[in-house]
Design an enzyme around this catalytic site. Sequence first.
Site, PDB file in Angstrom:
ATOM      1  N   PHE A  90       0.853  -1.184   0.000  1.00 43.59           N
ATOM      2  CA  PHE A  90       0.000   0.000   0.000  1.00 43.59           C
ATOM      3  C   PHE A  90       0.885   1.229   0.000  1.00 43.59           C
ATOM      4  CE2 PHE A  90      -2.777   3.168   2.134  1.00 43.59           C
ATOM      5  CZ  PHE A  90      -3.793   3.182   1.186  1.00 43.59           C
ATOM      6  N   ASP A 161       6.896  -2.355   8.580  1.00 46.03           N
ATOM      7  CA  ASP A 161       5.515  -1.934   8.341  1.00 46.03           C
ATOM      8  C   ASP A 161       4.655  -3.133   8.738  1.00 46.03           C
ATOM      9  OD1 ASP A 161       2.974  -1.388   7.372  1.00 46.03           O
ATOM     10  OD2 ASP A 161       3.701  -0.328   5.599  1.00 46.03           O
ATOM     11  N   HIS A 164      -0.324  -5.105   8.806  1.00 44.24           N
ATOM     12  CA  HIS A 164      -1.078  -6.347   8.633  1.00 44.24           C
ATOM     13  C   HIS A 164      -0.697  -7.396   9.673  1.00 44.24           C
ATOM     14  CE1 HIS A 164      -1.206  -5.512   3.966  1.00 44.24           C
ATOM     15  NE2 HIS A 164      -1.776  -4.560   4.686  1.00 44.24           N
ATOM     16  N   GLN A 187      -6.826   1.060  11.223  1.00 46.73           N
ATOM     17  CA  GLN A 187      -7.863   1.494  10.288  1.00 46.73           C
ATOM     18  C   GLN A 187      -8.994   0.470  10.261  1.00 46.73           C
ATOM     19  OE1 GLN A 187      -8.187  -0.225   7.151  1.00 46.73           O
ATOM     20  NE2 GLN A 187      -9.760   1.105   6.289  1.00 46.73           N
ATOM     21  N   LYS A 190      -8.513  -3.249   9.464  1.00 51.97           N
ATOM     22  CA  LYS A 190      -7.384  -3.977  10.034  1.00 51.97           C
ATOM     23  C   LYS A 190      -7.833  -5.003  11.071  1.00 51.97           C
ATOM     24  CE  LYS A 190      -4.223  -1.913   7.604  1.00 51.97           C
ATOM     25  NZ  LYS A 190      -5.058  -1.045   6.757  1.00 51.97           N
ATOM     26  N   ARG A 219       6.305  18.852  22.601  1.00 50.95           N
ATOM     27  CA  ARG A 219       6.078  19.286  23.980  1.00 50.95           C
ATOM     28  C   ARG A 219       6.098  18.114  24.946  1.00 50.95           C
ATOM     29  NH1 ARG A 219       0.551  22.305  26.115  1.00 50.95           N
ATOM     30  NH2 ARG A 219       1.450  23.231  28.020  1.00 50.95           N
ATOM     31  N   TYR A 226       4.973  25.815  27.716  1.00 51.61           N
ATOM     32  CA  TYR A 226       5.111  25.805  26.261  1.00 51.61           C
ATOM     33  C   TYR A 226       6.568  25.829  25.801  1.00 51.61           C
ATOM     34  CZ  TYR A 226       0.188  26.705  26.843  1.00 51.61           C
ATOM     35  OH  TYR A 226      -1.114  26.603  27.234  1.00 51.61           O
ATOM     36  N   ARG A 236      -1.460  12.680  18.334  1.00 50.40           N
ATOM     37  CA  ARG A 236      -1.926  12.029  19.558  1.00 50.40           C
ATOM     38  C   ARG A 236      -3.223  11.247  19.321  1.00 50.40           C
ATOM     39  NH1 ARG A 236      -0.567  17.304  21.591  1.00 50.40           N
ATOM     40  NH2 ARG A 236      -2.773  17.817  21.424  1.00 50.40           N
TER      41      ARG A 236
END
Length: 388
Positions: A90, A161, A164, A187, A190, A219, A226, A236
């Site tokens: 992919f 990767d 899968h 996703q 999956k 951060r 900050y 996140r």
Amino acid sequence: MTQNSRPKPEFPVWPQFGEEERTGLVRALDQGQWWRMGGSEVDTFEEEFGAYHGTPHALAVTNGTHALELALQVLGVGPGTEVIVPAFTFISSSQAAQRLGAVAVPVDIDPGTFNIDPVAAANAVTPRTAAIMPVHMAGQMCDMDALAKLSADSGVPLIQDAAHAHGAEWAGRKVGELGAVAAFSFQNGKLMTAGEGGLVTFVDAGQREEAFLRHSCGRPSSDRYYFHKTSGSNFRMNEFSASVLRAQLARLGGQIDTRERNWPVLSGLLAQIDGVQPQLIDERVTRNPHYMAMFRIPGMSAERRNRLVDALIERGLPAFAAFRAIYRSDGFWETGAPEESVEAIAARCPHTEAVYADAIWLHHRTLLGTEQQMHEIADILSETLATL
């Protein structure tokens, strides 16, 4: 029974969910803090997923593509570097590197397992190579012995990767125990899902700490004023997704067991159909989650293969054409492409050229069906092939 009168098989639905997911969502809701900095679901999910995959260094992110991009950045990938990727995958595998300013270098695959060819990868290493990306196609793990040796000999790190490969094992070792970073996807299609989501497992705490900074705009979690220590973005994961994924992880092992029982039955039946070649399984893979039920019909044209996919769908099989060779998509050439023509890459990737044209995959929910349904799948394929 003729193919037109055969009832369509009713496979298990996907995604699968129940009271466990509902309980998790309410638990996340009742916290009153719905992002990872104030809640506990993401932290707990990282611990649970990491333990399941053999590492304490897991970081949950927004999706699988971001997981790859973040992992590559931590490994030093950026402008002026190259990342070796399989030509058959992919396109997120290559685009994650390209979006960082690196050049993606496609290499050929093994025609039986559909995974990256370690020899082709070795031949593509240059002084600019910053990472080699094996993709565990359909849950079948790549030759991690040969790739680990290549990494050690060349000094180039691996990034798995593992979109899968949830729960996969190579020679008894889990994905997180192989000494290489791994990126997962959650996703909707999956093996475990919250609609979207991703996660990276790292080799050590230092990598994970850098990744945490970069996935949270640079951060630290303890910062009040900050002080952003690095560049980064907001990758996140939210608390609701993590609560669902905790329930999904609890289901994963049993689902893998079912697919592991059904694949030998189905692959054996498919192999009996003239011209059909199921994906080969490396005997060193000791646990295969079977993200797809993949097979080839060597010599079939892409056009005829696509007609076959349409016909199988019409008869009730959740069938899909194989991924295109990445260099045959316009998006590959927009940025970070090698200085080669499509024809030149195709000439050194003959197995990719064949597989992307003649391979088909069935959704993994088919392998959650009954043994009788494995026979139905083979019968439908055999009957449909005879009509094309």
